[in-house]
Structure formats: C-alpha cells, structure tokens
Write a protein that holds these residues in place. Sequence first.
Motif, short mmCIF file in Angstrom:
data_model
loop_
_atom_site.label_atom_id
_atom_site.label_comp_id
_atom_site.label_asym_id
_atom_site.label_seq_id
_atom_site.Cartn_x
_atom_site.Cartn_y
_atom_site.Cartn_z
N TRP A 1 60.88 -44.09 -86.73
CA TRP A 1 61.67 -42.97 -86.19
C TRP A 1 60.78 -41.90 -85.57
CZ3 TRP A 1 60.86 -38.12 -88.15
CH2 TRP A 1 60.17 -38.03 -89.38
N ARG A 2 59.46 -41.88 -85.98
CA ARG A 2 58.54 -40.90 -85.41
C ARG A 2 57.99 -41.34 -84.07
NH1 ARG A 2 56.43 -41.23 -90.76
NH2 ARG A 2 54.65 -42.39 -89.92
N LYS A 3 58.15 -42.58 -83.73
CA LYS A 3 57.61 -43.12 -82.49
C LYS A 3 58.45 -42.68 -81.30
CE LYS A 3 54.95 -45.36 -85.35
NZ LYS A 3 53.57 -44.92 -85.61
N PRO A 4 57.91 -42.90 -80.11
CA PRO A 4 58.71 -42.61 -78.90
C PRO A 4 59.97 -43.45 -78.85
CG PRO A 4 56.39 -42.80 -78.36
CD PRO A 4 56.52 -43.25 -79.78
N GLN A 5 60.91 -42.98 -78.04
CA GLN A 5 62.24 -43.61 -77.99
C GLN A 5 62.20 -45.08 -77.58
OE1 GLN A 5 65.07 -41.47 -75.69
NE2 GLN A 5 66.51 -43.18 -75.58
N PRO A 6 61.43 -45.50 -76.55
CA PRO A 6 61.40 -46.94 -76.22
C PRO A 6 60.92 -47.81 -77.35
CG PRO A 6 60.52 -45.64 -74.40
CD PRO A 6 60.67 -44.70 -75.55
N VAL A 7 60.06 -47.25 -78.23
CA VAL A 7 59.59 -48.03 -79.37
C VAL A 7 60.74 -48.33 -80.33
CG1 VAL A 7 57.94 -48.07 -81.28
CG2 VAL A 7 57.29 -47.05 -79.10
N HIS A 8 61.69 -47.41 -80.41
CA HIS A 8 62.86 -47.64 -81.28
C HIS A 8 63.60 -48.90 -80.85
CE1 HIS A 8 62.91 -42.97 -81.78
NE2 HIS A 8 61.89 -43.53 -82.42
N ALA A 9 63.86 -48.96 -79.55
CA ALA A 9 64.60 -50.14 -79.07
C ALA A 9 63.81 -51.40 -79.29
CB ALA A 9 64.93 -49.95 -77.59
N GLN A 10 62.49 -51.35 -79.06
CA GLN A 10 61.67 -52.55 -79.24
C GLN A 10 61.61 -52.96 -80.70
OE1 GLN A 10 57.83 -52.09 -77.52
NE2 GLN A 10 57.34 -54.27 -77.57
N PHE A 11 61.55 -52.00 -81.56
CA PHE A 11 61.52 -52.32 -82.98
C PHE A 11 62.82 -52.99 -83.41
CE2 PHE A 11 62.89 -50.99 -87.21
CZ PHE A 11 61.95 -51.64 -87.99
N PHE A 12 63.94 -52.45 -82.94
CA PHE A 12 65.22 -53.03 -83.37
C PHE A 12 65.47 -54.39 -82.74
CE2 PHE A 12 66.13 -48.55 -84.50
CZ PHE A 12 66.46 -48.76 -85.82
N ARG A 13 64.88 -54.62 -81.57
CA ARG A 13 64.96 -55.98 -81.04
C ARG A 13 64.16 -56.93 -81.92
NH1 ARG A 13 64.60 -53.45 -75.93
NH2 ARG A 13 62.35 -53.93 -75.78
N LEU A 14 63.01 -56.43 -82.45
CA LEU A 14 62.24 -57.22 -83.39
C LEU A 14 63.04 -57.50 -84.66
CD1 LEU A 14 59.38 -58.45 -83.77
CD2 LEU A 14 58.75 -56.32 -84.93
N LEU A 15 63.73 -56.48 -85.11
CA LEU A 15 64.58 -56.66 -86.29
C LEU A 15 65.69 -57.66 -86.02
CD1 LEU A 15 65.36 -55.68 -89.17
CD2 LEU A 15 66.74 -53.91 -88.07
N GLU A 16 66.31 -57.58 -84.84
CA GLU A 16 67.38 -58.51 -84.48
C GLU A 16 66.86 -59.93 -84.38
OE1 GLU A 16 69.31 -57.08 -80.98
OE2 GLU A 16 69.41 -55.04 -81.74
N MET A 17 65.60 -60.07 -83.92
CA MET A 17 65.03 -61.41 -83.83
C MET A 17 64.92 -62.04 -85.22
SD MET A 17 61.27 -62.71 -82.76
CE MET A 17 60.81 -62.58 -84.48
N VAL A 18 64.53 -61.23 -86.17
CA VAL A 18 64.41 -61.75 -87.53
C VAL A 18 65.76 -62.21 -88.04
CG1 VAL A 18 63.81 -61.14 -89.90
CG2 VAL A 18 62.39 -60.34 -88.01
N VAL A 19 66.78 -61.42 -87.80
CA VAL A 19 68.11 -61.76 -88.31
C VAL A 19 68.70 -62.94 -87.57
CG1 VAL A 19 70.43 -60.88 -88.70
CG2 VAL A 19 68.46 -59.38 -89.03
N VAL A 20 68.53 -62.95 -86.27
CA VAL A 20 69.19 -63.97 -85.46
C VAL A 20 68.42 -65.28 -85.46
CG1 VAL A 20 69.97 -64.54 -83.13
CG2 VAL A 20 70.27 -62.23 -84.00
N GLU A 21 67.12 -65.21 -85.14
CA GLU A 21 66.34 -66.44 -84.98
C GLU A 21 65.85 -67.00 -86.30
OE1 GLU A 21 63.29 -65.97 -82.13
OE2 GLU A 21 64.60 -65.10 -80.59
N LEU A 22 65.55 -66.12 -87.24
CA LEU A 22 65.04 -66.60 -88.53
C LEU A 22 66.12 -66.70 -89.59
CD1 LEU A 22 61.70 -64.57 -88.69
CD2 LEU A 22 62.12 -66.82 -87.72
#
Length: 1929
Positions: free
Chosen positions: A443-464
């Motif tokens: 949450w302390r990171k810049p805003q684009p990092v938020h979206a990239q992090f949550f895409r990483l989180l979604e990858m874990v949920v969806v692909e794994l």
Amino acid sequence: MEGINKEMGERDNLGRPGLKGGEGFTSTPHSVTAEASDPNPNSDLVSSLKDQLTLLEQKGQCPLKDREDDVLRLLPLFIQVSPNSSVGADLNLPLLASQSAEIVVFSIQQKLSEKPAEEARYEVEQFFERKEEVKINNGWLLLRAMSLLSASDSETVRAIIETGLPAALVKCLYLFVALPARKGSVGDDVVQCSFQEVFTQVLLQLCGQQRCVEEMVETQELQCLIIALTSLWDQCSSAWRRQASQVLRAVSAAQAKNTVPALQAKNCVRICIQNLLKIPQHVPGPVLAEVAVSVFSFVKDSYPSSPTLFQEFENNEGYQVLQMIMSRCEEGVTEEDSGPVGELVDLIAALTLCGKAELKVALCVNNPQPPGFKFDPVLTKGSSVKNLTAFRILQSSFLQSENLHTCSQILRAVRNIWSWDKANFFLLEWTLQPLAQMAECVWRKPQPVHAQFFRLLEMVVVELSYIPHEALKKVQAAFKQNTSAPFNVAALGSFHRLSLRGGLFCEVLCDSGMLELLLAELKKHAKVLRKTGMTGDNGQSSDGNCEKLLIANMLKVVAALALKSVKNTVSIRDYGMIPYIKIFLDDKQFRGHTLCLLEQLSVINPEEYMSTTIGALCSSTEAELGLKQDLLQSVLKVLESPNSWNAFRTAGGFNGLLSLLVDMEGALREPPAGVWASLCPNRVRNLILLCFHTIALAVHLHPVNAHFFHTTGHFQKMADALLQLGCFHEGEPEVPVVTDGRGADGEGSDRWRTFYLLADAAENPGVRMPMPLRNCLRLLCFLDQFAMGTLVAMDFPARREETSQLPESMEEHTHPAPEEDFQGRIRSAANSFSSVAGDYRNRLTFEHTILHPGAVCVIMTLLPKIYSPEDKQLSAELQLAVAHHIQALVKSERNRQIMCESGLLLTLLVHCEAILVTNSHPLHLPVVRVFEKLASQSIDHVSLRKFLCLGHPFMCGADNHIPPKQNEEPLTTGPVLNGNGLNVTDNPANHEGKPANRELKHSFSLLNRSVGSGIPQHRTVSLVSMTSPRSFRPHKLSVSPSFVEFDMSDSGYGCLFLPSLATVKGVSADSIPTGGIGYDCRGFPPSAGLTFSCWFLISRFSSACDSHPIRLLTVVRHMSRAEHHFVCLSVGISASDGCLVVSTEEEPFQFLDMMEPETHSPSPLPSTVRFKCAKQLVPAQWHHLVVVLAKDIKKSCNVIAYMNGKMIKTSKMKYIQPFPGRCVSMDPTAVIDVCGIIGTPSLWKQEASLIWRVGPTYLLEEAVAAEAVEVMHSQGTRYLGNFLSVSLEANGVDTITSPIRIVPEERISFGINPAVSTVTTVAEIRDQYNEVDCRLIAKEMGITSRDNSTAVFLARNIAQHLSGTSRTIGAALVGHYGVRKFASSSAADSFLYIGGPTVILSLVAMASDDSSLYAATKVLLSVLSTSPSMEREMNRTHSYKLLAFLLKMKSHLISSRTFQLILSIVGTMELGSGSVYVQNLSAFRDILCDFEVWQKAPDNLDLLVLNHFADILKFSSGDLRNAEIMHGLNVSPKLLFLLNEPTLTFQKTSLISTIIERLLSGYFNTRDICRLGLFLVYTLLPPSLNENTIFSGIVFDVSSQALSQTPARTVWIRNQLLEMLFSLISSDNALPGKTKEEIFFALGPDWFLLFIQSHLHSSTVMLVVKLLTKFLSHPAILTKFREGIPPGTLVENMAEESSATIGKLKAKSWSNEGTSCVCPGFDVLQRLLVSHVSQPEIYGVLAGLLLHNTCPRTPAGQEQLDLDEVLQGVINSVSDGPGLQLCTDAAHILLELVKVIITKPSSGNEASWEMHYPGSVMQFFCLVHSLYPRDPLWVSPDFLNALAATVFPPDTLQDIAPPSSLQNGTVPPEGPPPTRAAHPARKQVCDFIRILLMDSLINVAAKNKLHPFVLLLEVRNPPPPALSVEKAM
C-alpha cells in the motif's frame, strides 16, 4: 541473420540514399547507365559482379596489395546488389569474404602496430568512420561488406573466421571501451551513427559460429574487456559500454567449451567482484546493473554445463555485490534506466535456479482451498527454485524500495519465477512468505504497483488454484486502515474479479468480515450522500473522484458477492442495506453497480426489487433520462428470470411504465417545448423505445401478464399515451389527399412505398421526411414488431456502460481482466432507437402469426392521427402503407380469428368511423377490407349493430338522434378499446339545445327512402363479404364452429383436460372426496358401451420425420395408492398411414421414451383396431367422427366407426377392462379417478408440424344406431345441444316434425363445445366446484392449486345440468404456446340479436337500383346459407311473404343476377348436378310461385321462372318430391290462370304446358286433371260461332299468327294443352294404365265428345280424336265407352270447387250434340265425326283404332295429306303380334263416314276428296282383310249390315240430309228426291262385299248362325241413326 542483413541495408538506405550507387567510390560507367535505362538493373549488376569475382579469383595468387584495389572496386557493386537479390547461390561469396576480411585484418594490424593505445584507437576509429566529405572510405566500405557477408551462409562465415577477423575486431572493441575518445574528435553520438552499430553487428553475427566464439575467448583482449568494464568505469564510453555488453552476453550465451576454463584461468569473475565492491557510492545503480549483467551472465549461462564460475561467484561475495547494486537501484531509477535494472533483476531471478540441492517443504495447508488445488511438485525439471539467497535479494529490495520501476521489475521477476514451475510459489511462500510480506507493505508503493501486485495475487488464485489467506488478511488489514485510497480501489477491483471466478473466494472474503466491512462503509457513505445531496461529478476534485471510485468498487464487490451466493444476498438484506443502496441510484457512477446489487436482491425478493425500481422510475424527473434508461435496462435484465414476471405485474409495472409515457407528453412534438427543448431528442426517443420494449418483454414472456395487459385495457392506455407524445396529429384528423394516381386499393404509381420501405426511409437521414412523421413511423414499427413478437428478439437500447471517473494516472494502470466485463455482459450497449427500423429490414418473408393483437389495435387507433401539415402527400402515403400492412397481416385465417378475439372490430368502429362512413376517403377501401376479413370470421351483435348504424340510418340521424346518457358505456363482449377516435354520434354539438328524451318521428319509410336516410350500398356490399360462406360445401360444414387449435410445431403439446370423467369408489371409500359436478359417482367403463363423437379439422399433417398422431380422445385412470396411471381407451388418427386407431389396451401413462411393450396374455380378440380412412381426411375441412363401442358378452364389443355420417368399417375387439392395469379386484377403500384428454399431454411432448382443431365433442354412455349417427351429422358444426331434442329434415324440405331424442340424458357423460366456455383460475374452480378438480387441473398445467392469476380456459360441460350421476365440470385448456381457442360468432347469427330478418329485408326495401337490390339479396342468401337459425326465423315470421311484397314493389329493379340469388335461396340453383330438391319450401311458395312478382320484371324473368319450374321437374324425374311439393302449392291452377293473360307469348304457353305435363307425370292427381279439363271447356266458343269459318285464314302451327287475335289465341292455347295432354299419356314415360283410366273417367267421356262438335276448329277436333282413341286403346276404357256415356262427370268431380268455378262451368251450354242420359259412346262419336268427314287425319286415327295402333304414322312435310298414304302408314306401323282382334266400333264409324260421302251430292270433280276418300277407305279394308282374313269382324252381322247400308242407303230425304240440318233441327223441304250420279266408290264397296262373300262361301261353314251371304241378302233399312238418337235422348 538474413533479417539482420535486411534491416541493416534498410537502415543504411534511409541514412544515405545514394549508398546503393556506391556513393564516394568510383564505379564503372556502365553500371550507372544501366540503372538509368534498364528497367531491371539487378540482372546486369549481378552479371557484372560475377565477372569481376571471376577476375578476382584469377588473381588469387597475387599479393594482397595487388588485390586490394580490385576488392575495393568490387565491394560497392556487391553492396548495391545484395539487399535486392539473392546472390548467395550464384556468386562466389566465400572468396569475396576471405579477400575482404584479409584486407580488414591487414588494415587493423597496420593501424595498431607499434603505436600508443590512444593513437591506435584513434587510427582504427578513423579507419572505420563514415565520412560524408570523403569520396572514398575504404574502412567503412569493408565494414559494411563484412556486415553483409557475415549474415550469409556458414561457408562464407567460416571463410571470414579463418582470416582472424574476430580477434582483430575484439581487440578494436577493447580499445574503444577501455580508452576514451581523443579530445576534439567526433562525439560518441556521431561515432555511433557512423559505424558503431555495424561494427557490433558484425561481431554479433560472427558469434553465431561456435568456432568464432572459441577464438574470441582465447584472446587476451576479451578477458581484458571483461575486467575493464568493472574497473575503468570512469574512463569507459557509455555508448561503447552498451555495445560491449551486448557482445559479452552473446559470447556468454554461445557457451563455447573453452569459455569456463579460459575465464577461470584468468580469475575474471573474482577480479570483477573485487572491482565492483570498490566502486564509489556516487556511481549510479543502473550503470552498475548494466556492468554486472555483462559480467555475471557468464556465471548464469555456464551453470548448466559447469558450476565452476557459479562457485567462484559464491565464494567471492558475489551476492554482496548484487545486494549492493540493488540497494543503489532502490531510488532514483527513471524509466530510461528501467531496462538495465530489469536485466539485473532477471539475472538474479535466474540465479534462484542455481543451487546445490533441491528445496523441500512440508505441505501446510490449513485453510480451505479451491477444488482444483493440488501440491505435488516434480523437482526434476531444473526450473525449480534452489537458491533462496538470490530470491532474498529481490524480496528485500521490494520491501525497502518505493521506486515505481524497481518494484515493477521485481514483481515481474517474481511472476516469472512462479510461472517457471508452479511449485516455486509454494517453495518460496512456505519458506520466505514473499506474497504476505509484499501484501503488508504494497500500500506504500506507487499506484501502478498496486495493480501489478493484485494481478500477481490473481495469478496465484486463478492459475495455481490457491487462496493465499495470509496475504488476503494483510490486504484486508491495510484496507481497513484506509491509509491509501488508490490501494483500496485496486484491492476492491481485484476482489471483484476474483469473486467472479469462484464461490470459495467469496466465502473467504465473507468469512473474513469483508462483506460486513464493505456494507458498513457503504452505509456510511450513503448517509453522507443523503445529507449532502451531491450527485454527479461536476466540480469534484481528484480526491473526490477517487472516493467515488472507491464507493463504486465497493458496490461492485458487494454485487459480485451477492451474485455468487444467495446467502450473501440475504445477509445484505438483513443488514438493512436496501434503503441505503437506493441512495446510490442518483449518481450515474454508482448506478450501474447499484442496479447490479438490486438485481441480485431480486432473486430472493423480486417484488421488493420491482417496487423499488418502478418507484424510482415514477419519482424521477423529466430531465433524468439517464436514470430512467438505466432503471429500465435493469428491469429488462431481471425480466429474464421467470420469478420476476409476476412481481412486475403485482408491483404495478405496467401502470408505472405507462405513467412514465404519459409524463412524456409532448416529448416528440416538433419543435419541442418546455423541458424537452433542452434534452437530446435521440435520448428521448431511445427512452420511449426502451420503455415500450420493457412492456413488450413483460407481456411476451408470461401469458399471465399478456392476459392481464389485454383484459385490463392497458393497450388502450398505451394508445392514449402515444397520442400524447406529440408526433401524432392532434384534434380532428384531416382527410389526406391522394394526388399521385394511386387508389386506396394500392394500385397505381410505382412511387408508392410499402410500410417497410417507409420504415427504412425513416432511418435514412438523407430522405426528406418531417420529423413528426418520422417519429410516427418509428413508433408504428415498434408496435408492428410488438404484435408479431419480433421486438423481443432484437437488440434495443441498453443501460449505458459505466465508466469509472478515474484520474488520468489511475486509468493508465487499471487493466480490467476479461471478467470485469460483468456489468457490460449483463447490460451491453445495443442499437439505438434510430436503428430499430433499419434492423427490421431483415424480417422474415413468410407469414407471421400475430402474438399480441392488442398492438395491432393500437396501430389502428393511431391510423387516423398519422398526419403532418408539412407534407400532406407523404402523410397520405404513410396512412395507406399502414392500412395495407394491417390488411396483409390479417390475410391468414388464423390472424383474422386472433384479431377478432382481441376486439379490433370495435376499435375500427370507434376510431375509424369517419373512414368507414366516407366512401371517398383514401383509407376507406383497405380499412373496410380489414373489417370485412375479420367480420367474416366472427362479429358480435354489438359490433354489427354499430356497423349498421354508421352514418345514422334507420331514423338515427342527427335530427332524430337520442343522445346517450353520460354514464352509458358501450356494450362489449370482451376488452373494449376506446379512445380519441372520430365519433360523430359523440359530438357535443349534436346534443346542444335538445331535450334528453325526444320522441321519434315515425315518418320514415323504407320504401320511400329520403336522401341520406338509408344504409349506403358500399356497406351492403361489405355485409355480403362478411356473411358469404368461405367454401362451396353445405353451410352445416362450411361454417367454422368454435374450436380449440393445437399447433405441435411450437411446444409439441397441447390438450383439453377433462378431470373426473368418472369416479369408481370402493365399498368403504364413501368419505373420500371426489371431483365432478352432481351427486353419486359415475361408473366406468359403461356397461352398455359408449359412443364418442367429435368434429375435427386438420390444417396440416405431420411430416414423415416427426410422426405425431392426432389424439382425439385418451381416457386415463388411476387407482389410489397405485404407482402408475393407465390409459384404458384411446381414439386417434395415425400419422403414418392416416388410419383411425381405437385401442382398449391398458398401457402405463408415462413418457414416450419410457413406453415399452408389455407382455399380455394371449387373447382371441385384439385390443387395438385400425380403420383405413385416409381418403376421407381432407385438409382444411371439418370432419365428423363417431366411434361406437357396443358392449357384447364375454368382455368383447363391436366397434363401428363413422366418418361424416357414413360407416367406415366395423370390427370386434376387447372391451375396456373393469380395473386399471393388471388389477383384477379393487380395494374397498380405494378410489379410481378417470380423466379424459383431447390432444397431446405434456407427458407425450413431441414437436411436429401437425396443426389440427377440435370442435364440439361428446361422450355418450350408450351405443347409438346408424340412423342416430346420421342425425348427429346432419345437425352440422354449429349444433349446440345434447341431442335430446333434435329436429329432422325430410325430403330436403324443412318439415314441422316432433323432435326426437337420440340418447337418454342420464347417458350423456359430457358435451364439450368451445362456444360455451369461460376464462377462470384454478382458485375460482376450487371455489365454484371442488378441490379435487382444482388439484387435477393445476397439476396438469404445472401451477399450484392456489394460483389465482394464471388464466384457465375452461370449456364447460354443456350436459352438467342434466339429471344423472356426477359428470366432469368441463375441459381445461393446457398449453401456453401453440394452443388457442376461437369463439365463432358469425354475422348471420348476430343478425338474430338486432332484429333478425327484418334488418336484412330493410336493405331490400331501401334498394334504389339494380346493384343495391342485388347486394341486399346477396346478404340475405349468405345469411340463410350460413345460419339455420335465421332460416327458421324467416319461416316463423313469414318473412318470405314480406320479401315477395318488396320484390313486387321493386320488380323493375330485379335483374337476372338477382333472380339467380333468389333461386339459390329457394335451393334449386344447382340444376343438372343430380337430383335437385326444393330446399326452402317457404321461399319457393312465397316468391317463385307468386307470379305477380315476375310479371313486371325486366329481362323476361317470368319466362325464366317458368323455365326454372320446368327444369326442376325435369331434373327430378323419377323422384316425386318436387312434383308433390308443387302440387301442394297449387302451382297448376296458378299456371292455368296465367294462360288468360293478354300478354301471353308462345314461349310462355309452351313452358306452362311443359310444366303441367311434367307436374302431372311426376305427381298425378285427378284434381289437377279436372282443373285442366275445366280450363279447356272454358276455351270453347258458343255453337253459334263456327271456328273454322272465323279462323279460316289462320294457321295455328304459327304462334305469332295464332296469338295476334284474342279468340285465335284461345284456340291455340286450347290446342297446346290438348297436345300436352296427349303427350302426357303417349310419351315414352307414359302413365300407367290405371292412371290413364283415372284421367279418362275424371274428365268423363262426354268431355272428349264436347271438343268434337262441328263448330270447333278442325285442329282441336283432330287433337281430341287422337286423345280419345289413345284412351280407347285400353280395353277397360273401350268397354266403358262402348257401354254408355254418363253425362256431367266433370261437373260432379269439380263439386268441391268454389261456386264461381262451377257457375262458369254451368254457364257453358252443352250443345245439342251433348247427351243428357247414358248412351253408347261410339254412337255419339260416330254422329259427331260425320261433320268432319273431310279431314284425312280422322280416317287415320280411326284406322289406327281399328288396328289397335293409337300412334299411327302420318306423312310429314305435306300441307294436304293424302288419305292413301295415311292409311298405308297405319298398316305399316301395325306390329305382327298374334292375337290381334280388329275393333268393330272403329270399322262401323269408317263405314258410316264412307256412306255419308257416297250419299252426299257430288261436285263432279274427280280429284276432290269426296271422290277419293271412300275408295281409299275401302281399299284399306281390303288390305286389312288380306292381313287378317279370319278376324271375326268380317262375319260380324253389325259390320255386314253397316257395309250393306253403305251401298244400299234408305231412299228417304232424311237419310241423305246433311248432318248439319239435323244438328240445327231443321227439316228439309218436301219434294221429289234429286237425281244422283253413281259414286265411283259404290263399285269399290261392292267389290269388297264380293270379296267377303267369296271368302265366306269358301271358309265359313253354314251352321246355326246366319251365314254372311244370307245376312247380305237380308238387307233391310234400319231406322235412321239420328232418329234413334233422338228417341234415346
């Protein structure tokens, strides 16, 4: 390599266009000219290049200096050719490559030899540099050629490598990197642009060869280059550093076998690490990253083959270097520097795979995971993580860094690591927990990092398939702290996408308290919004937009959670969020997600959703178009669920939407006014269409809604709302003027367009059309599509896509996943209102069925209002197009019937009254055609009365109009559409100043019609169309009954369900409730048998592929507590062969695919019979089927099938068994329910093309006889009764007979007629009847037994009121689609309710010309042809007499075509097509037989009537019915009276004679004979008038001459009737002998003698003599005539006639030749014939009588007959039959005539008849004697006396006195007798006597009797005959 070559060539060409020509070098002259002149210069260049290479090859042994010039001269040509053509196969490139490389190596060595490093660097740089100002640049030319040659084939590259070029180039590269450029020289950028890229490209291309790499590694310069990059960082050129990095990475990637040993030997890795550790702090991290990647790539790339360098890296603090470099990259990294940083991160990520041993972790999953989760890593792929130290560098850098680019690169690398092997995530997460740690600080990171992090989180949920619970907790904790709004927005977006993936994630969120947290936040924000009242985004700051986006995402997540779980939806409702959620509707940014949430709430409580949405619609302002549109789209979405259909109706959806339309009054007015002027017209139109589409969808999807919308008058409300929109004309509609030559029938100019073409034109902006008409057309298109059901299937304006009002920085990094299209998927934008009509051009061309007829009624309501003053011609065109389109819609019978049921007739009468009244109106013809088509199917009496009263005929005009009361409503039988149509009767101006109840002035007369007071002719013509039969079959079969139609192509099923057909109770089951109506229980099966009768029609048979039988009756029964229902009786028509199938087999009532043949015990009788009836099944024709099961002994029965009253076949089969299934007994407490099904139940659903109808249906519990079946069939399709009192027809004539009863009333099980029906609900059935039937019907229909909204069509049992046991309540219609009912109410029957026949006769009375009279008569014929009730009413009221009276008054208007109609009314029109009977006795008697009607009719109709009478009797010969009827109607006396008319013609007389003859021959009676005889006596003139003298110049064979005078006409008529009478008794179809005797004695013998008087005309005498002799040919008559003539026979037979008739008869004085007493007939005849001795026909007739030949042949074609020919003809016509005995009386008369002639004074003329006739007679006697010599006549004393008296007459004067003197009573004067000359015939008489004497002497024996000879000798003078007669008298 070829791609690189091409790329370099293109780059070079772009940089220097003249390079292809070898700019800066001397080229051969011909090359330039060839390029300029030759269209294909490459071929010449290649050829030239080949030649020069050949020369170069020849100089291969020469020194390099000698070859250098040739090579340099050849290279420009090679550079020019190589990019444009493939020269590798044709040229000797290895030679060129080796020569060029040698020159380059030699030049480099020359530049570097014995020179300082800086100077050497400068020389080399100057050698390769490309200089514009120098013409010849050999170094650049060679380098350019090397770049091209090194990209060619491997042989060429090997030739280059062999020259040592790679080592030389590496040495140069080292100089360029290690040493800075000389001061004052060209900058790096210029150098780079000149040769840097080409230089690097040559090296990279050479590295593609393993040998080259091996040589380069062995060079000391390469090792020095590596070390130099890490040590001389402050001296290195940045540009050359990047190029060197590329070369080093290429060398590392090649991994030659000597790479690791060479680098290890020099300790390159260790030295580099040490150098990097010593680099100062101010060196930028990206620079260090670039150096580290170049150096340590050897470690990474060599690890798979040898871990030596990796170990050296680890042992010499390599990780510390990487950590140091990453720490310098945590801050200050720009986008330009992100490339080296990313490469470094990728290097570290690659090092995570380098390690000694595999990592091992234990499975530690404590939280719920998706079903697809599985952890079973396979750690042998080499892609699993082994080096946690390297990953820690990345993890720590991410946790510490806040740089956008660094964090992004790290997250990208982590994603790559996880993607290499799914196990990597678990290996790292369960050891280092990187995802949870990153989630804690992201949450302390810049805003684009938020979206990239949550895409990483979604990858874990969806692909794994793994849910990281710890990471989610960290995210939720950060969200709850609300420290970063962008982070919260991104988190909610990710939660939303993940929520749509699966339900488990939603549960995890809810279990973690996320839902309650979101609801609390939403409630807080809703309160703020409600308090501030701020909506929209106007004036919002960036923070405000972010906050709104946060709210929108919260709503989105809550909606997704509700979508995935009903439990969540219930939680939302229980949390009390609905009032707060509604607050967000006002903001368009929140609206979409709010509506999604409300839509999910509709799943558990659709009523609340509908009330909320409809309430929001109604409470919105006029300007809130977006809100209304979004709400309507949400309603459309929810209406896709069946649960919402009832909710929409109960929540007032229809009223709400219609009120919304009403609120838009004037919205489409042009120009717009008020608030509508400030709104976009397209948005307004889109909203209107969307509103209509919502209504259409709600109506179309649910039959209950459709029924509600129709029956509650909502269609009329819709029409009223449309009229108020402003595009339709207001006020009184103006009559459009058609000026383009097209009539109302659609004929005319080609420029007139159809409705669809106009609809397309309305969507074309280029077409000139007033906006009001354009809007009208669009709305009419909608209504048309609504009516046909095509609107629901089309795309319509949908809710606008929600666009998040994100700041620009946020929008850049917000990349929704495909699942985020959730809002758009359920509410995608579609076509706008303006494209609806354009899309409709793809409509189907085949005939549609109208699904929603109320929309058509709305169209016709709007039709008169389609008008624009701007373009009157276009208005007319549009009106005509709409009218013709509706006319086309009702072309099919089905659509007509549908529109009749919807009340379109009354709509036309109310709203199109002016059009129907005005004949000249352009719309009159199409509208009238529509009305006629509908009325031909069904029209109730209310509509018919209103139609007849259009224009106010029948004293209901303006002057005599009684204004209706204000509270009166028009009577309707169904939903009535009333609106703003033109209605003259409702004009307030007509009521002003008039009393409320004004007395009618009875001054109107139908026969003296005043102007404008009657029904116009065009309306009468319309009545003809409305009432005319639609087929040529008899009216009882052509008129369609009320029916139920089943179309199996829609849903495959549909039936009439009859509950509780019978109920069988056990002895102990009295307390169990049962169904039905009545007392007790009706047993089944009937003990005596049963009869099933039904009318059915097959519109379309099923095809071979979808064989679907016609199930006319299926009886199903079920025993309580049993498992199955069983079919015990079925009657149907097979689809395969068209056979009638009757089955009594017990079969389980189950699905078709489950039905299996059961094994039955063998039986001698079949349980199924098939009767062939395919030939009788005519499509589109009503058939009457009767199936009779006559119960026999031993469980058998006789099956008899009748089709259309005729028996098909009979067979024997098993009867219905007592109990269902295989039961042989019944439980005392059990109950057997028996139900009936007509049609296909849903259990047997099967789609097919079959369409059929069922009409009146009966089930009788008795086997009826064949005669009863004929009676049932004769009642026709419209019969409505129970066959308890049936009237019969006898002999084709309606006779008043006592009605008969076919079956006892207690034996009638049910009678179903759709005409006796009601629309109810199962709740009402329960209240009115019983619970059992309610449950049975509800179960069959698939609804609950408490349903009070679903309409149930119930055809009542018309036998339910009869005595007997319990009966079924009726038949309930089951099926939503493909079934329909139609209640037939023909115009003919409707007339009975508005005056009956008098109304139609009034049309006749008002006829003013031939056409109107014809039309009125045609109406009467049509009504009588289709309505037996009207026919009975005509007879009951004696209306035919009134019609005859009217026809007398209108006789001058009767034409032949009207006469034909009257013949059709009578029923004798179809002559010549078999036996024709008088069908309508009353009409025949009162009209045809009233000859006064036809006396003054034009076109000789009186002759047509008589001719028709003759034809009737002619074509019914052999059948006495017509003749009997005409006799009963006293046709004969009427015809005889016609003969007294002064205008009588020959043709009419002949017809009358023919009719009387055929009438007497067809039906003989003595009264008609006596009347005929009386009339003939009436034609006799007094004896004082001699007809032969008076009519001496008239030939009666010529009618014109005979009819020119009245007395002559009388004689001619008399002769015609006598000829008729003779023809009657002598024709081929002569009367029997007994009948002839009756005729003779009815007239009396004296009647015949009366016409042989001397004063009568000879033609009359001749006819009577022939007639008399014809009668005398019968022995009985002959005997009676010989014995005596009783006088006055005719007077006695006519004693019963009126006194006037008898008086006329007595007034005719009998002549003196008459008799007053009985005397021999032949004596009187002989005395009378003496006066007619000059007529030769007399002799022929008497000769024929003599020979018993009453039809002698007379020569034809002669004016004066020859007696010899006449007598010879008589002899020739005599048959040679044995036993012929000559007539003595005829011989006496002939001899008497001869005697009179002989004794008559002769005139002396030998050619006169007096001289000729006696001889001819005597010659005739001789011939007869020769033929019959043994006849008793020749020896008869009387004959011999007469013969002797012929030649020996008395000598007294009295004997020779003429007969006339005796007749006159005068006595001749006394005196001596005159002298007489001997007559020639005396000799002939004597000769005949001589012949007789000779024959008698020879053949006659002398016995006791006197011999003929003796008799002749004893001739004596007998007393004169006249005296004897006088004595007798």
